[in-house]
Scaffold this active site. Structure first.
Site, mmCIF file in Angstrom:
data_model
loop_
_atom_site.group_PDB
_atom_site.id
_atom_site.type_symbol
_atom_site.label_atom_id
_atom_site.label_comp_id
_atom_site.label_asym_id
_atom_site.label_seq_id
_atom_site.Cartn_x
_atom_site.Cartn_y
_atom_site.Cartn_z
ATOM 1 N N HIS A 249 0.819 -1.212 0.000
ATOM 2 C CA HIS A 249 0.000 0.000 0.000
ATOM 3 C C HIS A 249 0.855 1.266 0.000
ATOM 4 O O HIS A 249 0.346 2.365 -0.246
ATOM 5 C CB HIS A 249 -0.925 -0.007 1.228
ATOM 6 C CG HIS A 249 -2.265 0.612 0.972
ATOM 7 N ND1 HIS A 249 -2.444 1.700 0.152
ATOM 8 C CD2 HIS A 249 -3.499 0.286 1.427
ATOM 9 C CE1 HIS A 249 -3.716 2.035 0.127
ATOM 10 N NE2 HIS A 249 -4.386 1.178 0.879
ATOM 11 N N ASP A 253 -2.583 2.341 -4.334
ATOM 12 C CA ASP A 253 -3.785 2.275 -3.505
ATOM 13 C C ASP A 253 -4.732 1.173 -3.977
ATOM 14 O O ASP A 253 -4.502 0.528 -4.998
ATOM 15 C CB ASP A 253 -4.501 3.627 -3.528
ATOM 16 C CG ASP A 253 -3.626 4.743 -2.972
ATOM 17 O OD1 ASP A 253 -2.976 4.511 -1.923
ATOM 18 O OD2 ASP A 253 -3.579 5.825 -3.577
#
Length: 262
Positions: A249, A253
């Protein structure tokens, strides 16, 4: 901190030092640490399963199993991992395999080619991360996790974007044979930019694969199951498969990762 000899060895073998766990004073990376990565990448049977188990049943993790443990722990602690899962209709793939099985058509090579095409559209997942610096890789080199005894190795299919489906299938078979015969070279297990882990043959539906650092994503492939689903507004039998994408992450995203998985 890295010992000079360890740095030279890592450079010679093209090992990313960010993937090496230092066991020296204050986490200093030693020659032995680099050698452990090399040996761990090539070993077929972990040393610890050949040792006599003491009365209390405890066995120290050594050899290949220790290297895997250290790398998986490092990945779990350092990467901001998130896993997306999705059930997909693979009926067209299953039907194509039935028609072309005599030509070597199998699920894994098809998935590798699909991954390759998706990485072209979403190159951020074909990256390597060092510290807070992301490097998008020009070539697409897909690693395939292969289970061996109590451990695993990840032989790499190089430049999958320039290979057709048959060439990918031949490369997968060659690497699997070399892995089981303990004939993988260091070049065979290095240079990966993305990894595929297939637990479908083991009867697994969905799981959480751990990123093979310094890569930034890994795709878990589950089993194919024929089940009733709604297709074209009718209930019919379809071949369904779960895919599990774990990504870092820090690099991207959820929405872009979901687009890749789509």
């Amino acid at each position: 901190q890295v010992e000079p000899r360890a740095r030279r060895l890592a450079k010679e073998k093209e090992i990313d030092l960010s993937t090496v766990v230092g066991t020296g004073p204050r986490g200093r990376i030693t020659v032995e640490d680099v050698e452990a990565v090399i040996v761990g990448s090539l070993a077929a049977v972990p040393e610890h399963i050949t040792k006599t188990i003491p009365e209390d049943g405890s066995v120290e993790l050594t050899g290949m199993r220790r290297t895997i443990a250290e790398r998986m722990l490092k990945s779990s602690l350092e990467a901001a991992s998130l896993t997306l899962t999705r059930e997909v209709d693979v009926t067209p793939m299953v039907e194509a395999i039935k028609i072309h099985r005599d030509k070597g058509a199998r699920p894994l090579p098809i998935i590798i080619k699909a991954v390759t095409e998706s990485l072209k559209e979403h190159p951020v997942l074909n990256s390597k991360l060092s510290g807070m610096r992301v490097r998008q890789m020009r070539d697409i080199n897909v690693g395939v996790a292969v289970a061996l005894g109590e451990g695993l190795v990840v032989p790499v299919i190089k430049d999958t974007s320039s290979k057709d489906l048959l060439e990918v299938a031949e490369a997968v078979q060659e690497m699997a044979n070399k892995a089981r015969q303990e004939k993988l070279s260091y070049d065979d297990v290095s240079g990966g930019t993305f990894t595929v882990s297939n637990l479908g043959p083991e009867g697994v539906d969905a799981f959480t694969p751990i990123i093979n650092q310094p890569e930034v994503a890994i795709l878990g492939v589950g089993r194919t199951v024929v089940k009733p689903v709604i297709h074209d507004n009718a209930i019919t039998k379809r071949s369904m498969m779960w895919l599990s994408l774990t990504f870092d992450h820090r690099v991207t995203d959820g929405a872009p990762a979901a687009a890749f998985l789509d």
